[in-house]
Design an enzyme around this catalytic site. Structure first.
Site, PDB file in Angstrom:
ATOM      1  N   GLU A 311     125.065  13.697  31.197  1.00 22.59           N
ATOM      2  CA  GLU A 311     124.371  14.630  30.307  1.00 22.59           C
ATOM      3  C   GLU A 311     123.752  15.796  31.085  1.00 22.59           C
ATOM      4  OE1 GLU A 311     121.741  12.040  28.005  1.00 22.59           O
ATOM      5  OE2 GLU A 311     123.376  11.686  26.597  1.00 22.59           O
ATOM      6  N   ASP A 385     124.959   3.974  23.062  1.00 19.05           N
ATOM      7  CA  ASP A 385     123.639   4.504  23.399  1.00 19.05           C
ATOM      8  C   ASP A 385     122.542   3.944  22.492  1.00 19.05           C
ATOM      9  OD1 ASP A 385     121.641   5.987  24.490  1.00 19.05           O
ATOM     10  OD2 ASP A 385     122.200   7.888  23.559  1.00 19.05           O
ATOM     11  N   GLU A 413     114.351   5.282  19.543  1.00 18.89           N
ATOM     12  CA  GLU A 413     115.018   6.574  19.387  1.00 18.89           C
ATOM     13  C   GLU A 413     115.935   6.622  18.164  1.00 18.89           C
ATOM     14  OE1 GLU A 413     117.337   7.741  22.798  1.00 18.89           O
ATOM     15  OE2 GLU A 413     118.330   9.364  21.703  1.00 18.89           O
TER      16      GLU A 413
HETATM   17  C1  GCV Z   1     116.868  10.445  28.957  1.00 16.42           C
HETATM   18  C2  GCV Z   1     120.351   9.331  25.189  1.00 16.42           C
HETATM   19  C3  GCV Z   1     119.083  10.024  24.802  1.00 16.42           C
HETATM   20  C4  GCV Z   1     118.575  10.922  25.913  1.00 16.42           C
HETATM   21  C5  GCV Z   1     118.429  10.092  27.185  1.00 16.42           C
HETATM   22  C6  GCV Z   1     119.780   9.481  27.509  1.00 16.42           C
HETATM   23  C7  GCV Z   1     119.728   8.585  28.723  1.00 16.42           C
HETATM   24  O1  GCV Z   1     121.392  10.236  25.254  1.00 16.42           O
HETATM   25  O2  GCV Z   1     119.276  10.738  23.627  1.00 16.42           O
HETATM   26  O3  GCV Z   1     117.353  11.458  25.516  1.00 16.42           O
HETATM   27  O4  GCV Z   1     117.990  10.881  28.246  1.00 16.42           O
HETATM   28  O5  GCV Z   1     120.189   8.685  26.421  1.00 16.42           O
HETATM   29  O6  GCV Z   1     119.651   7.387  28.532  1.00 16.42           O
HETATM   30  O7  GCV Z   1     119.775   9.098  29.822  1.00 16.42           O
END
Ligand code: GCV
Length: 719
Positions: A311, A385, A413
């Site tokens: 990411e 995720d 989340e």
């Molecule tokens: C910290 C998901 C979340 C992100 C998070 C990522 C991760 O994509 O939406 O906010 O980033 O996981 O676990 O690194």
């Protein structure tokens, strides 16, 4: 001031004093409430706890003494004196063979050594003719954990007159990952701002830091990564290291070691180097020097947590190196100090025809056996995720020569933020109990996490991480019931075989009520809540259909974005024929990442557990489910069932005033109202959207949507 004015002023002062003296039930005390037991029980326990014999000496032993004295005083309603020798019945003798001559005299050294420095024994014994309770450990931290366990027994009204228990943690590293940014915000945080007030540190220490550490110690959490895995290099600057050191000083007596998330490109951003290539000698030297510097400031520093090449985060691949090059270079820097590197497996690159669920395996499995001895690979519970429900991640069992460490998400989340009551222990149990069949039947994730099948070099380090749900909200977690998820994580990291029922029961009795009928009712509510949330959000294996970005509420129609795997349509693949992601050999075939017979079961829609059906299969709308209903009808009825649960839970809660204090009751009631609203919104929005493909009517028993699809699409759900 006139006389009337003076009178009004006096009344105000009196009112203020009265208000200030009423103790608010704001949830701050978590499960460590230590309120007086009812008279009769109190009497029973008072006979068994008359005094404390505990050495001073180390910060952990002092913390244990303090906690024991404070807890017993609160629960038993009278001060429990410290005495020098256990010369009276009811003495609690706490310590280690090294620190306490009374424990040394028991000659338990060998058996305590088997329990390790964090394990402990609590036993009722006769010592020189006196009935006493011994809380003993080989290490000071174990004694502290034992003290908390003993208090828990009193808090939950368990008998303590004939104790004989040995406890030890099944996993070594029991860690919280805070996704806290240096500006005080928290990525995916729903309980206020960061508990680390970086701007005030190191000069000023918030007293909350100690309470945070106490709470963690009480459930056996022994490590915490302070900053977001989407890391800022500045957290490794000298300034910030001194701030982290101040936090570490507060945590140390409670056995909580500090880790930091390291940004891979820090040598460039902080050190001014031209590259962060892990094989570049200057880069290697920079990290080594940085590690030496950190250990000079924080001698018991745990190590680095790293999100690399994921990411947008930089990583070894940015410099044409691989994950092993990156992780091992950092591992070498901290190894001389006994530190570890926790390397995250959350890696997914978009390429044509790709299935994100298979990406981490494709990227990392081939490195099995090549990571250094002090590297742990941190793998999320599922392959996508932190969805409300996912099958277990196929890397579990597939890397027997690598130290794998599950990563769970405590913060909600994708599960309604801190607005929805959802107890996560059953979800984590489902994951931990999943049988990978990697080494035949019984190769469960829990056993893999414990290192039962580890065939690599070295110590076979084990661990479990949870993405924290804490913040500056007075009740720490936003929702009072979200505290139970923090609690559950700690209990499962200590022993990944603990049942959800046991965890819920303990937490309720410590936090809300000890009245058996209410414990039973609240426990049922909690134990049902995860399945209910899956019903109203993503039943039958649906996943990742939340609103993009913030992930609150549904947006199954979402089809735009930087990348396809950040859209909903990529995951549900609904069309006029049917719905679901085909991951079998006629589709992406990532099901082959699982061992047989798991892959065969998942591949066959007739044998695949229905909870994962649409995760692995694209099936016609009229596909016959085990209930005899069509897939469309079943889907709609699941959404309806979820709504009904939310509605009933709210109604029951509202009717049960007086079970707990009004302040927390009201706060939970307000949240349940939001949860019901959201469940209805989820059902209506998702069904209306899928109906545009299925072209079928809603079955009997499913309520008609309140708004039109256009209205649902127009705006995301407020949180
Ligand atoms: C910290 C998901 C979340 C992100 C998070 C990522 C991760 O994509 O939406 O906010 O980033 O996981 O676990 O690194």
């Amino acid at each position: 001031m006139t006389l009337a004015g003076f009178r009004a002023f006096c009344i105000l002062i009196v009112l203020f004093a009265v208000c200030a003296s009423v103790k608010g039930e704001d949830g701050y005390r978590l499960w460590l409430r230590y309120d007086p037991l009812p008279e009769q029980e109190g009497e029973r326990f008072r006979e068994i706890v008359t005094s404390i014999v505990a050495p001073e000496g180390s910060p952990a032993l002092d913390a244990a003494r303090r906690e024991l004295a404070q807890g017993c005083e609160g629960l038993l309603g009278r001060a429990i004196p410290f005495i020098d020798t256990p010369d009276r019945d009811g003495a609690i003798v706490l310590g280690t063979p090294k620190s306490s001559p009374f424990i040394a005299a028991l000659r338990w050294d060998q058996s305590l050594a088997l329990l390790g420095p964090e394990g402990y024994r609590i036993r009722s014994v006769n010592l020189r003719g006196k009935s006493v309770t011994v809380i003993a450990s080989q290490g000071d931290r174990g004694a502290l954990y034992g003290a908390f366990h003993f208090l828990r027994l009193i808090q939950t009204h368990e008998p303590i007159n004939d104790l004989n228990l040995d406890e030890r943690p099944r996993l070594q590293l029991r860690m919280l990952n805070h996704w806290d940014n240096l500006d005080g915000s928290i990525e995916r945080g729903y309980a206020g701002r960061s508990l680390w007030k970086w701007e005030e540190l190191p000069a000023k220490l918030d007293p909350r830091l100690r309470d945070y550490a106490r709470a963690n110690a009480s459930i056996g959490i022994n490590a915490t990564a302070l900053n977001n895995v989407n890391a800022n290099s500045r957290s490794l600057s000298l300034d910030y290291l001194h701030k982290a050191a101040a936090i570490a000083d507060v945590f140390r007596p409670y056995g909580v070691r500090v880790f930091l998330s390291a940004r891979f490109s820090a040598p460039m951003e902080l050190g001014g180097l031209k590259t962060a290539d892990p094989l570049d000698p200057e880069v290697v030297a920079w990290w080594k020097k940085k590690a030496d510097e950190i250990y000079g400031i924080i001698p018991d520093f745990g190590g680095f947590l790293v999100k690399a090449n994921s990411e947008g985060q930089p990583g070894p691949r940015t410099y044409n190196r691989d994950h092993v090059d990156g992780a091992n270079m950092l591992a070498a820097a901290v190894a001389p100090h006994g530190g570890a590197v926790v390397w995250r497996a959350f890696v997914y690159d978009m390429k044509p025809g790709y299935d994100r669920a298979g990406a981490a395996y494709e990227n990392l499995q081939r490195f099995d056996g090549r990571f250094a001895e002090n590297v742990l690979l941190q793998v999320k519970n599922g392959p996508i995720d932190f969805q409300p429900r996912e099958p277990f991640h196929p890397l579990f069992g597939a890397m027997p020569r690598t130290q794998l460490m599950p990563e769970l998400q405590i913060t909600q989340e994708y599960l309604g933020f801190s607005n929805h009551l959802v107890f996560l222990a059953p979800m984590w149990r489902e994951f931990l109990d999943s049988d990978t069949h990697a080494r035949g039947r019984g190769s469960t994730v829990a056993r893999i996490a414990q290192g039962a099948f580890y065939r690599g070099r070295g110590r076979g380090m084990t661990g479990m991480a949870g993405v924290a749900n804490t913040g500056t909200d007075r009740n720490w977690t936003g929702h009072h019931f979200a505290q139970a998820n923090w609690y559950a994580f700690g209990r499962l990291a200590w022993n990944p075989h603990t049942s959800s029922e046991e965890i819920a029961g303990e937490w309720i009795r410590m936090t809300l009520t000890r009245e058996p009928k209410w414990v039973e009712w609240i426990s049922r509510l909690m134990l049902e809540s995860h399945e209910a949330l899956v019903d109203y959000m993503t039943p039958l294996g649906l996943h990742h259909i939340m609103w993009p970005g913030h992930h609150y509420g549904p947006a199954p129609w979402w089809d735009r974005g930087e990348r396809q795997d950040w859209t909903s349509v990529y995951y549900h693949r609904a069309d006029r024929r049917g719905i679901g992601f085909n991951r079998t050999k006629t589709g992406s075939n990532t099901v082959v990442q699982y061992f047989p017979p798991v892959r065969d079961v998942f591949s066959d829609p007739k044998r695949c557990p229905e909870i994962f059906l649409l995760w692995f299969h694209h099936l016609p709308w009229d596909y016959r489910m085990r209930s005899g209903r069509t897939l469309w009808d079943e889907l709609a009825l699941r959404y309806q069932r979820g709504v009904e649960w939310a509605r009933t839970a709210r109604r029951e809660w509202d009717a049960h005033t007086g079970v707990i204090d009004p302040e927390r009751h009201r706060a939970v009631a307000d949240k349940l109202a939001i949860q019901e609203r959201d469940a209805v919104h989820w059902r209506d929005a998702v069904l209306l959207y899928f109906q545009t493909f299925s072209k079928r009517a809603l079955p009997d028993g499913v309520e008609q949507p309140r708004l039109t699809l256009e209205e649902y699409r127009a705006k995301s759900l407020d949180w």
